[in-house]
Design a protein around this motif. Structure first.
Motif, mmCIF file in Angstrom:
data_model
loop_
_atom_site.group_PDB
_atom_site.id
_atom_site.type_symbol
_atom_site.label_atom_id
_atom_site.label_comp_id
_atom_site.label_asym_id
_atom_site.label_seq_id
_atom_site.Cartn_x
_atom_site.Cartn_y
_atom_site.Cartn_z
ATOM 1 N N LYS A 117 0.818 -1.214 0.000
ATOM 2 C CA LYS A 117 0.000 0.000 0.000
ATOM 3 C C LYS A 117 0.851 1.264 0.000
ATOM 4 C CE LYS A 117 -3.921 -2.134 2.277
ATOM 5 N NZ LYS A 117 -4.736 -2.208 3.462
ATOM 6 N N LYS A 118 2.144 1.126 0.246
ATOM 7 C CA LYS A 118 3.020 2.281 0.318
ATOM 8 C C LYS A 118 4.108 2.153 -0.732
ATOM 9 C CE LYS A 118 2.394 2.619 5.287
ATOM 10 N NZ LYS A 118 3.002 2.278 6.553
ATOM 11 N N GLN A 119 4.663 3.289 -1.123
ATOM 12 C CA GLN A 119 5.689 3.295 -2.158
ATOM 13 C C GLN A 119 6.898 2.451 -1.796
ATOM 14 O OE1 GLN A 119 6.575 6.908 -4.138
ATOM 15 N NE2 GLN A 119 4.658 7.840 -3.527
ATOM 16 N N GLU A 120 7.360 2.545 -0.560
ATOM 17 C CA GLU A 120 8.543 1.803 -0.159
ATOM 18 C C GLU A 120 8.304 0.299 -0.281
ATOM 19 O OE1 GLU A 120 6.940 3.995 2.101
ATOM 20 O OE2 GLU A 120 8.111 5.665 1.340
ATOM 21 N N GLU A 121 7.107 -0.144 0.065
ATOM 22 C CA GLU A 121 6.781 -1.563 -0.031
ATOM 23 C C GLU A 121 6.771 -2.015 -1.483
ATOM 24 O OE1 GLU A 121 3.084 -1.392 2.022
ATOM 25 O OE2 GLU A 121 3.997 -1.729 3.975
ATOM 26 N N ASN A 143 -1.633 4.493 -11.118
ATOM 27 C CA ASN A 143 -1.864 4.518 -9.678
ATOM 28 C C ASN A 143 -0.962 5.622 -9.137
ATOM 29 O OD1 ASN A 143 -1.918 4.221 -6.905
ATOM 30 N ND2 ASN A 143 -1.883 1.996 -6.971
ATOM 31 N N PRO A 144 -1.511 6.827 -8.971
ATOM 32 C CA PRO A 144 -0.695 7.971 -8.572
ATOM 33 C C PRO A 144 0.079 7.761 -7.271
ATOM 34 C CG PRO A 144 -2.907 8.673 -9.192
ATOM 35 C CD PRO A 144 -2.905 7.175 -9.172
ATOM 36 N N VAL A 162 5.684 2.715 -19.182
ATOM 37 C CA VAL A 162 4.568 2.987 -20.089
ATOM 38 C C VAL A 162 3.292 2.748 -19.294
ATOM 39 C CG1 VAL A 162 3.391 2.331 -22.217
ATOM 40 C CG2 VAL A 162 5.901 2.307 -22.131
ATOM 41 N N MET A 163 2.500 3.804 -19.165
ATOM 42 C CA MET A 163 1.304 3.737 -18.328
ATOM 43 C C MET A 163 0.050 3.478 -19.158
ATOM 44 S SD MET A 163 -0.234 6.575 -15.687
ATOM 45 C CE MET A 163 -0.394 7.806 -16.951
ATOM 46 N N LYS A 164 -0.769 2.565 -18.656
ATOM 47 C CA LYS A 164 -2.099 2.317 -19.219
ATOM 48 C C LYS A 164 -3.098 2.937 -18.266
ATOM 49 C CE LYS A 164 -5.580 -1.251 -19.847
ATOM 50 N NZ LYS A 164 -6.634 -0.547 -19.111
ATOM 51 N N GLU A 165 -3.966 3.747 -18.795
ATOM 52 C CA GLU A 165 -5.031 4.303 -17.960
ATOM 53 C C GLU A 165 -5.953 3.171 -17.521
ATOM 54 O OE1 GLU A 165 -5.423 7.355 -16.794
ATOM 55 O OE2 GLU A 165 -3.603 8.034 -17.814
ATOM 56 N N ARG A 166 -6.465 3.290 -16.315
ATOM 57 C CA ARG A 166 -7.408 2.275 -15.833
ATOM 58 C C ARG A 166 -8.650 2.271 -16.704
ATOM 59 N NH1 ARG A 166 -7.317 -0.603 -11.373
ATOM 60 N NH2 ARG A 166 -5.602 -0.321 -9.955
ATOM 61 N N GLY A 167 -9.061 1.084 -17.089
ATOM 62 C CA GLY A 167 -10.252 0.950 -17.921
ATOM 63 C C GLY A 167 -11.520 1.071 -17.103
ATOM 64 N N GLU A 168 -12.584 1.318 -17.785
ATOM 65 C CA GLU A 168 -13.870 1.475 -17.098
ATOM 66 C C GLU A 168 -14.846 0.356 -17.413
ATOM 67 O OE1 GLU A 168 -15.485 5.381 -17.598
ATOM 68 O OE2 GLU A 168 -13.527 6.325 -17.336
ATOM 69 N N LYS A 169 -14.447 -0.565 -18.259
ATOM 70 C CA LYS A 169 -15.375 -1.608 -18.680
ATOM 71 C C LYS A 169 -15.566 -2.693 -17.626
ATOM 72 C CE LYS A 169 -14.816 -0.968 -23.592
ATOM 73 N NZ LYS A 169 -15.986 -0.313 -23.995
ATOM 74 N N ALA A 170 -14.513 -2.973 -16.855
ATOM 75 C CA ALA A 170 -14.618 -4.036 -15.853
ATOM 76 C C ALA A 170 -13.507 -3.898 -14.826
ATOM 77 C CB ALA A 170 -14.509 -5.409 -16.532
ATOM 78 N N SER A 171 -13.794 -4.373 -13.627
ATOM 79 C CA SER A 171 -12.765 -4.521 -12.597
ATOM 80 C C SER A 171 -13.202 -5.659 -11.695
ATOM 81 C CB SER A 171 -12.597 -3.229 -11.785
ATOM 82 O OG SER A 171 -13.630 -3.086 -10.840
#
Length: 181
Positions: A117-121, A143-144, A162-171
């Motif tokens: 959950k943290k950057q260091e981890e 994931n900012p 290379v970043m992929k934007e999170r999709g909105e079709k399913a999670s």
């Protein structure tokens, strides 16, 4: 050429070998096939495999020649959410391995004791993978919270992000919510 279609004998042999292999063995196999090719690393849990997972792997493959996918272990996934994963590690690895875009999957190498959950981890979790595999590109979802950690990795290991934007079709989270309602 070693990398054919997803049904090739070479891939079946690699899959059987990888069940008992470690990260160094994987890196050695990838290096033998590198020959100037671009190696892309994509990571994830891939629980309840759905359309956005497929688009993620397709996008990753479009950014290089060899796609290595690291699938988080059951324990790793459960640390982020104790109700997960729904699908076992072995089944998630088999599903990802069957996707035609995937050339190698190190399956359960992503065991760790942190909550992710943290950057260091995040840096600790993937450090050995980056150092040993030496991918050219890390393909990741936006994931900012983790971007600063990723930037450190990009600089330290000379990896292009290379970043992929999170999709909105399913999670997976949304699928589980629908199933519970």
């Amino acid at each position: 050429m070693l990398l054919h279609t997803h049904k090739s004998l070479d891939k079946i042999i690699r899959r059987v070998f990888m069940i008992s292999s470690n990260l160094s063995d994987l890196a050695e196999m990838v290096e033998k096939n590198r020959n100037g090719k671009t190696v892309v690393l994509a990571t994830g849990t891939f629980d309840l495999f759905h359309y956005e997972h497929l688009k993620y792997l397709e996008g990753a493959k479009k950014n290089g020649d060899i796609l290595v996918v690291a699938v988080k272990s059951n324990r790793c996934a459960a640390m982020k959410n104790p109700e997960r994963p729904v699908i076992s590690e072995e089944q998630r690895v088999a599903i990802v391995d069957a996707i035609r875009y995937v050339d190698y999957d190190p399956s359960t190498v992503l065991e760790f004791e942190s909550e992710n959950k943290k950057q260091e981890e995040w840096l600790i979790i993937f450090q050995d993978l980056f150092k040993t595999l030496r991918p050219d590109i890390l393909y990741y979802e936006n994931n900012p919270v983790l971007q600063s950690a990723r930037n450190k990795v990009f600089e330290k290991y000379g990896i292009t992000g290379v970043m992929k934007e999170r999709g909105e079709k399913a999670s997976t989270t949304e699928i589980i919510k629908k199933m519970k309602s």
